[in-house]
Design a protein around this motif. Sequence first.
Motif, short mmCIF file in Angstrom:
data_model
loop_
_atom_site.label_atom_id
_atom_site.label_comp_id
_atom_site.label_asym_id
_atom_site.label_seq_id
_atom_site.Cartn_x
_atom_site.Cartn_y
_atom_site.Cartn_z
N ASP A 125 -18.77 -8.53 10.34
CA ASP A 125 -18.61 -9.24 9.06
C ASP A 125 -17.57 -8.79 8.20
N VAL A 126 -17.69 -7.39 8.10
CA VAL A 126 -16.57 -6.97 7.04
C VAL A 126 -15.23 -7.16 7.62
N LYS A 127 -15.05 -6.94 8.89
CA LYS A 127 -13.78 -7.00 9.51
C LYS A 127 -13.36 -8.43 9.54
N ASN A 128 -14.38 -9.45 9.69
CA ASN A 128 -13.77 -10.90 9.56
C ASN A 128 -13.43 -11.18 8.10
N SER A 129 -14.02 -10.86 7.24
CA SER A 129 -13.76 -11.09 5.81
C SER A 129 -12.58 -10.44 5.51
N MET A 130 -12.35 -9.19 5.88
CA MET A 130 -11.02 -8.56 5.64
C MET A 130 -9.64 -9.30 6.21
N LYS A 131 -10.05 -9.82 7.24
CA LYS A 131 -8.86 -10.56 7.98
C LYS A 131 -8.81 -11.85 7.22
N ASP A 132 -9.76 -12.61 6.83
CA ASP A 132 -9.70 -13.87 5.93
C ASP A 132 -8.81 -13.71 4.81
N LEU A 133 -8.83 -12.56 4.05
CA LEU A 133 -8.15 -12.10 2.86
C LEU A 133 -6.87 -11.37 3.18
N ARG A 134 -6.48 -11.47 4.43
CA ARG A 134 -5.30 -10.51 4.63
C ARG A 134 -5.27 -9.24 4.26
N MET A 135 -6.22 -8.51 4.70
CA MET A 135 -6.40 -7.19 4.30
C MET A 135 -6.21 -6.32 5.56
N ASP A 136 -5.40 -5.18 5.41
CA ASP A 136 -5.10 -4.50 6.65
C ASP A 136 -6.46 -3.68 6.90
N ALA A 137 -6.79 -3.49 8.36
CA ALA A 137 -7.79 -2.53 8.74
C ALA A 137 -7.94 -1.25 8.17
N THR A 138 -6.67 -0.82 7.85
CA THR A 138 -6.60 0.73 7.28
C THR A 138 -7.31 0.66 5.58
N PHE A 139 -7.66 -0.47 5.44
CA PHE A 139 -7.97 -0.58 3.96
C PHE A 139 -9.44 0.01 3.76
N ALA A 140 -10.26 -0.21 4.68
CA ALA A 140 -11.59 0.07 4.85
C ALA A 140 -11.83 1.53 4.70
N GLU A 141 -10.59 2.54 5.13
CA GLU A 141 -10.90 3.77 5.02
C GLU A 141 -10.35 4.42 3.85
N ARG A 142 -9.82 3.78 2.97
CA ARG A 142 -9.17 4.24 1.65
C ARG A 142 -10.35 4.36 0.59
N ASN A 143 -9.94 5.06 -0.34
CA ASN A 143 -11.14 5.18 -1.44
C ASN A 143 -11.05 4.13 -2.33
N VAL A 144 -12.17 3.87 -2.84
CA VAL A 144 -12.42 2.55 -3.55
C VAL A 144 -11.09 2.52 -4.63
N ASN A 145 -10.71 1.48 -4.69
CA ASN A 145 -9.74 1.16 -5.63
C ASN A 145 -8.50 1.97 -5.95
N GLU A 146 -8.39 3.32 -5.15
CA GLU A 146 -7.57 4.11 -5.19
C GLU A 146 -6.18 3.94 -4.82
N GLY A 147 -5.05 3.95 -5.87
CA GLY A 147 -3.83 3.60 -5.47
C GLY A 147 -3.66 2.08 -4.76
N PHE A 148 -4.72 1.26 -5.06
CA PHE A 148 -4.26 -0.23 -4.82
C PHE A 148 -3.44 -0.62 -5.65
N SER A 149 -2.86 -1.81 -5.01
CA SER A 149 -1.94 -2.62 -5.91
C SER A 149 -2.76 -3.65 -6.72
N GLY A 150 -2.27 -4.36 -7.55
CA GLY A 150 -2.95 -5.32 -8.42
C GLY A 150 -3.62 -6.20 -7.55
N GLY A 151 -2.95 -6.82 -6.59
CA GLY A 151 -3.28 -7.64 -5.69
C GLY A 151 -4.39 -7.40 -4.65
N GLU A 152 -4.41 -5.92 -4.24
CA GLU A 152 -5.25 -5.46 -3.49
C GLU A 152 -6.63 -5.23 -4.19
N LYS A 153 -6.51 -4.91 -5.51
CA LYS A 153 -7.79 -5.04 -6.20
C LYS A 153 -8.49 -6.09 -6.41
N LYS A 154 -7.71 -7.16 -6.77
CA LYS A 154 -8.41 -8.66 -6.76
C LYS A 154 -9.03 -9.23 -5.20
#
Lengths: 255, 405
Positions: A125-154
Amino acid sequence: MSVLEIRDLHVSVETEQGSKPILRGVDLTIKKGETHAIMGPNGSGKSTLAYTIAGHPKYTVDSGSITLDGVDVLAMSVDERARAGLFLAMQYPVEIPGVTVTNFLRTAKTAIDGEAPPIRHWIKDVKNSMKDLRMDATFAERNVNEGFSGGEKKRHEILQMELLKPTFAVLDETDSGLDVDALKIVSEGVNRAKENTNLGVLLITHYTRILRYIKPDFVHVFVDGRIAEQGGPELADRLENEGYDRFLVGEATTA
Amino acid sequence: MTISAPEATPTKLEQTGQLGYKKHTDGGWGVVPIQTRSDRFRSTDVADFPALTGREAVWKLTPIDRISDLIDGELDGGEYAYSATAVDGVDIRWVDRDDTRIGTAGTPEERGSANAWTRFEKALAVTVSGEEAKTVRIDRSQFGIAPRAAHVLIEAKPFSSALVILENTGSARLSENVEILVGDGADLTVVTVQQWDDEAAHLASHFTVVGRDARIKHVVVTLGGSVVRINPSTHLNSSGGEVEALGLYFADAGQHLEQQVYVNHDAPHTRSRVTYKGALQGEGARTVWIGDVLIRQTATATDSYEQNRNLVLTDGTRADSIPNLEIETGDIAGAGHASATGRFDDEQLFYLQARGIKEEEARRLVVRGFLTEIVQQIGDADLQARLEVAIEEELSGTSLTSDGR
């Protein structure tokens, strides 16, 4: 049919100059599946409404009520509200150092559902939702909102909304600071959630831009802490052409 | 042809500053306190240091009455039992005091350190060679309750690479010096973990010299012990040297955990990053962090940043955080410091709770995350996993509800 009802809501915020009233009698009824856009100039109290629904401790409810299917929301703690089916996509999501997105999402899902999600299913589910939102898989291992761009946060906010499957979502200026591509991606996510879970949406925005991608059923114009005018989608078109001046002039003459 | 150099005019900065203005003094004291970190008195002989009053800059935040045996008393400086993993390229043995490497990384600046130096009989020498990465773990759990002196020497040969873990457990009353020699181009990580018994006392001074284009990552993790004071200093006296100094401490009721971190930028193009994070909970939990960074005139184009963050979990605790930055050259790439001590960030709690996570769990998540940031950087999966469990145990010791705010 779930319904979120706000009745004669008066809210104030503590400032150094004392208590300052922000909301001055808000009435609003949102049914599951409906999309309501709340529009208004800066400082009109839109965000205060969002944070009051979520239960931010900074805001004091002086009178009025918020109920979800007749149950008093104001008596609930912040986490109880979320578990009852309310979700707030924040305008400025905070960083949580040392807590990975994966860990955070699983903890939240477990809290909302009352049990840990079946692991295989969840990862998919997480993988699919991330794909739908065009989020890179490495995103999952980053710390919450840390160094995220404005668009990534949203996108991360919308990811949570899609995975936690609330009954009602309040989107607080989710469109702000997004370029057109990100705006489309985020809007698609909201539309998916509406389609899949019949989500009720309270869309708070300053601009009409996002309403091209997320079609509201109702539009409410917020001025000086209350709803000054409401109508159908055509009201948004009018605001696009005229801006908020009409309301602000009226306010100035009555003041 | 003779060129006579202009006669040197001795400038007495103590009395007269630029343009002849009189320098500011703190009320006309007879004695000017040591102004520069590198000017502190140093000696390996305890007798050279006067008895402590408790008002000395390096001791004034330390409960010296709880460690007077280590500062003033006789210490057993003999060999002690340890266990270590056998690793290719790492030689561990006892060496005599006359080993030529001893004394080359630094000299004690205070009486506790000098007492250990005066009394140690053998030094435990860890010599690293070979470019391939390797990890060696040295367990020290047999110190016992008698006051002891120890000396550890860690040498990384040029271009060698290793992660050296000193794991300290059990009971101890220990004062020690740790000398770390990082050869040119070497990449060394030294981790010292203190998970002592509740009654333990431990004073340690770590002296590191970093060779040309060499790198040291130095990590201090202190969770257990009554009084634990670890003072790591790093001398960047060769061009291109780099230090990453990390620290993590968690003080419970009655614990005093202290660290005085010193980075001496002496050569150009050197880089330092100092990040220490601490959590405090329970009556009388006390932490001290003093971070000194000195950038000398010779250290042009250096880049430094030091920071300390403390998270106060309950009432009745005290965290001292003192960053000092001395810069003697205008030509630097960057220098900064930061310190913050606070309660929970309410916005972080709100964010987590707004996702359905209960307050108590949200608090744990925030603290765990706060400290894990350091753990994540150690580079040894086994140790990281064990530290995360240990932090979890520390956290389960208190109730982190809003009553504690």
